[in-house]
Write a protein that holds these residues in place. Structure first.
Motif, PDB file in Angstrom:
ATOM      1  N   GLU A 140     -11.254 -49.762  75.603  1.00 44.82           N
ATOM      2  CA  GLU A 140     -12.020 -49.572  74.373  1.00 44.82           C
ATOM      3  C   GLU A 140     -13.473 -49.256  74.673  1.00 44.82           C
ATOM      4  OE1 GLU A 140     -11.260 -52.565  71.236  1.00 44.82           O
ATOM      5  OE2 GLU A 140      -9.756 -53.360  72.620  1.00 44.82           O
ATOM      6  N   ARG A 141     -13.879 -49.393  75.932  1.00 42.47           N
ATOM      7  CA  ARG A 141     -15.247 -49.083  76.343  1.00 42.47           C
ATOM      8  C   ARG A 141     -15.203 -48.296  77.652  1.00 42.47           C
ATOM      9  NH1 ARG A 141     -15.485 -54.159  74.238  1.00 42.47           N
ATOM     10  NH2 ARG A 141     -16.982 -54.479  72.550  1.00 42.47           N
ATOM     11  N   GLY A 142     -16.243 -47.482  77.842  1.00 40.40           N
ATOM     12  CA  GLY A 142     -16.320 -46.705  79.064  1.00 40.40           C
ATOM     13  C   GLY A 142     -16.759 -45.285  78.784  1.00 40.40           C
ATOM     14  N   ASN A 143     -16.452 -44.364  79.692  1.00 45.26           N
ATOM     15  CA  ASN A 143     -16.741 -42.944  79.513  1.00 45.26           C
ATOM     16  C   ASN A 143     -15.429 -42.212  79.233  1.00 45.26           C
ATOM     17  OD1 ASN A 143     -19.732 -42.542  80.322  1.00 45.26           O
ATOM     18  ND2 ASN A 143     -18.898 -43.847  81.935  1.00 45.26           N
ATOM     19  N   TYR A 144     -15.506 -41.233  78.343  1.00 42.38           N
ATOM     20  CA  TYR A 144     -14.299 -40.505  77.955  1.00 42.38           C
ATOM     21  C   TYR A 144     -14.567 -38.998  78.014  1.00 42.38           C
ATOM     22  CZ  TYR A 144     -13.505 -45.064  75.747  1.00 42.38           C
ATOM     23  OH  TYR A 144     -13.389 -46.413  75.505  1.00 42.38           O
ATOM     24  N   ILE A 145     -13.508 -38.246  78.242  1.00 42.78           N
ATOM     25  CA  ILE A 145     -13.601 -36.786  78.144  1.00 42.78           C
ATOM     26  C   ILE A 145     -12.268 -36.263  77.629  1.00 42.78           C
ATOM     27  CG2 ILE A 145     -12.845 -36.344  80.524  1.00 42.78           C
ATOM     28  CD1 ILE A 145     -14.847 -33.981  80.552  1.00 42.78           C
ATOM     29  N   CYS A 146     -12.334 -35.242  76.760  1.00 42.08           N
ATOM     30  CA  CYS A 146     -11.115 -34.637  76.208  1.00 42.08           C
ATOM     31  C   CYS A 146     -10.801 -33.325  76.936  1.00 42.08           C
ATOM     32  CB  CYS A 146     -11.292 -34.347  74.719  1.00 42.08           C
ATOM     33  SG  CYS A 146     -11.118 -35.798  73.686  1.00 42.08           S
ATOM     34  N   LEU A 147      -9.527 -33.095  77.141  1.00 42.92           N
ATOM     35  CA  LEU A 147      -9.039 -31.862  77.729  1.00 42.92           C
ATOM     36  C   LEU A 147      -8.024 -31.245  76.780  1.00 42.92           C
ATOM     37  CD1 LEU A 147      -8.350 -33.235  81.325  1.00 42.92           C
ATOM     38  CD2 LEU A 147     -10.427 -32.103  80.527  1.00 42.92           C
ATOM     39  N   CYS A 148      -8.038 -29.930  76.670  1.00 43.37           N
ATOM     40  CA  CYS A 148      -7.047 -29.234  75.847  1.00 43.37           C
ATOM     41  C   CYS A 148      -6.145 -28.421  76.770  1.00 43.37           C
ATOM     42  CB  CYS A 148      -7.731 -28.313  74.838  1.00 43.37           C
ATOM     43  SG  CYS A 148      -6.566 -27.470  73.746  1.00 43.37           S
ATOM     44  N   PHE A 149      -4.891 -28.845  76.891  1.00 34.10           N
ATOM     45  CA  PHE A 149      -3.915 -28.147  77.725  1.00 34.10           C
ATOM     46  C   PHE A 149      -3.120 -27.167  76.867  1.00 34.10           C
ATOM     47  CE2 PHE A 149      -4.810 -31.881  80.215  1.00 34.10           C
ATOM     48  CZ  PHE A 149      -4.765 -31.425  81.523  1.00 34.10           C
ATOM     49  N   ARG A 150      -2.828 -26.011  77.449  1.00 30.70           N
ATOM     50  CA  ARG A 150      -2.017 -25.006  76.762  1.00 30.70           C
ATOM     51  C   ARG A 150      -0.829 -24.657  77.643  1.00 30.70           C
ATOM     52  NH1 ARG A 150      -3.487 -18.916  76.193  1.00 30.70           N
ATOM     53  NH2 ARG A 150      -2.227 -18.212  74.446  1.00 30.70           N
TER      54      ARG A 150
END
Length: 400
Positions: A63-73
């Motif tokens: 619930e805490r930390g660093n996040y990054i989103c990736l979009c896979f195709r």
């Protein structure tokens, strides 16, 4: 008696194994659905914090930390989307990185990864390793955020940058580079020009489409959905102008409905290849998908995409098509009635004519940009083919 007891025991064991397998599959499906629910909560700008907290605890997602989103195709368009979710999740978790994923439209997938420090991970290198292992994917990279509330913006960027895949054939990883150009829609004036050409000078439609393709490809500011909308309208106008000669049953559509075919085009090149094939069918000559084999179509596409290369040769075209020069030469001449050299020259002249009447570029620049080695040779070939010098052609057009 012993045999009967043995058969009974085997039957019981088989049923037990089957029941356990069904239970495991049910639990796995339930877990995947929970991943999807959590992803959708996290990328929603109006977050349900209670449900997020509950699902994070259930799935052991930080619930805490660093996040990054990736979009896979997924270019292979695998229908088992649960399998793809697990494939993405397992890849990152094998690297010690927590990951959840969910499917979206058009075989896109959102992956949210969580790390304690963004400086510890080269996300582009990790994505490169993923592509090396699973080459049928492309991926758009968002940006790191240090709070769960920023995940929706990271996802928004990941979805936007993967749209560049529509323009960059052969590329697999996309990320933000400097300031992004604003997303635009196709100008109505461009569509009007196409309609006027269909109705007034259909023989010039292919050249016009090539010019529009070059413009779209260079600017890269149009959203793929806008280009598909434009293509659907142009396609409908071409079919209408054919007076029923071009229908949805054409081989060019590969058994799909016309709008479905365009929706499934993965690149700008594919969209314009279709429109140019229809344009040639409209005037009853030239290249069409039903007239040429895949090898010849590939060769023609390669020539169109690289016609400005002054060193373009049959050997480089053959190498790109994975065929011998001799075989390509024979097949190309048989199916098109011309050699590759003639096709290259004719295509370069078509582009040159369009540039002469639609731009104010110097003739020497047009010559170079269309792949001619010397302006003098360009002028000589141009006059042989048209009866006019490039300057006379430009002047006559403007007088008309």
């Amino acid at each position: 008696l012993f045999r009967s007891e043995l058969e009974s025991a085997i039957d019981k064991a088989v049923k037990s194994i089957s029941a356990n397998r069904e239970k495991e599959e049910y639990q796995l499906r339930s877990q995947v659905l929970s991943y999807e629910r959590l992803v959708n909560y996290l990328i929603n700008s109006r977050k349900n914090l209670v449900n997020i907290q509950e699902l994070c605890q259930q799935l052991s997602f930080p619930e805490r930390g660093n996040y990054i989103c990736l979009c896979f195709r997924d270019l292979e368009r695998e229908d088992d989307r649960h399998a793809i979710i697990l494939l993405i999740k397992d890849f990152f978790e094998d690297q010690g990185i927590k990951c959840i994923a969910a499917p979206f439209e058009h075989y896109h997938y959102c992956a949210i990864i969580s790390v304690w420090s963004d400086s510890l991970y080269d996300i582009k290198a990790l994505c490169g390793n993923f592509i090396n292992q699973y080459p049928s994917f492309q991926v758009g990279i968002g940006f790191y955020v240090n709070h769960i509330n920023g995940i929706s913006e990271s996802w928004k960027l990941a979805r936007e940058v993967i749209n560049m895949a529509f323009y960059e054939q052969g590329e697999t990883i996309f990320e933000i580079t400097g300031l992004q150009k604003p997303v635009q829609t196709v100008k109505s004036s461009i569509y009007s020009r196409v309609v006027d050409t269909i109705l007034g000078e259909p023989e010039k439609l292919t050249i016009l489409l090539d010019t529009i393709y070059e413009e779209f490809s260079e600017q890269k500011t149009l959203h793929p959905s806008s280009i598909r909308t434009f293509a659907n309208a142009v396609m409908a106008d071409i079919m209408k102008a054919s007076d029923g000669k071009i229908t949805s049953s054409e081989e060019v559509f590969l058994g799909m409905e016309p709008n479905e075919y365009i929706e499934n085009c993965d690149s700008l090149v594919e969209v314009f290849d279709l429109l140019k094939a229809l344009a040639n069918q409209l005037i009853g000559r030239g290249e069409s998908f039903s007239d040429c084999s895949p090898i010849v179509r590939s060769a023609q596409r390669y020539i169109r995409n690289r016609c400005e290369d002054q060193n373009l040769s049959i050997s480089s075209i053959a190498d790109a098509c994975s065929i011998s020069s001799g075989h390509l030469s024979s097949v190309f001449k048989k199916e098109t009635g011309m050699t590759t050299r003639q096709y290259i020259e004719d295509y370069r002249l078509m582009l040159a004519k369009e540039k002469l009447v639609t731009t104010k570029d110097r003739i020497s620049d047009i010559s170079q940009n269309c792949g001619f080695v010397q302006p003098g040779y360009f002028s000589k070939v141009f006059k042989q083919k048209t009866g006019m010098t490039p300057a006379e052609y430009r002047e006559q057009y403007h007088k008309e």
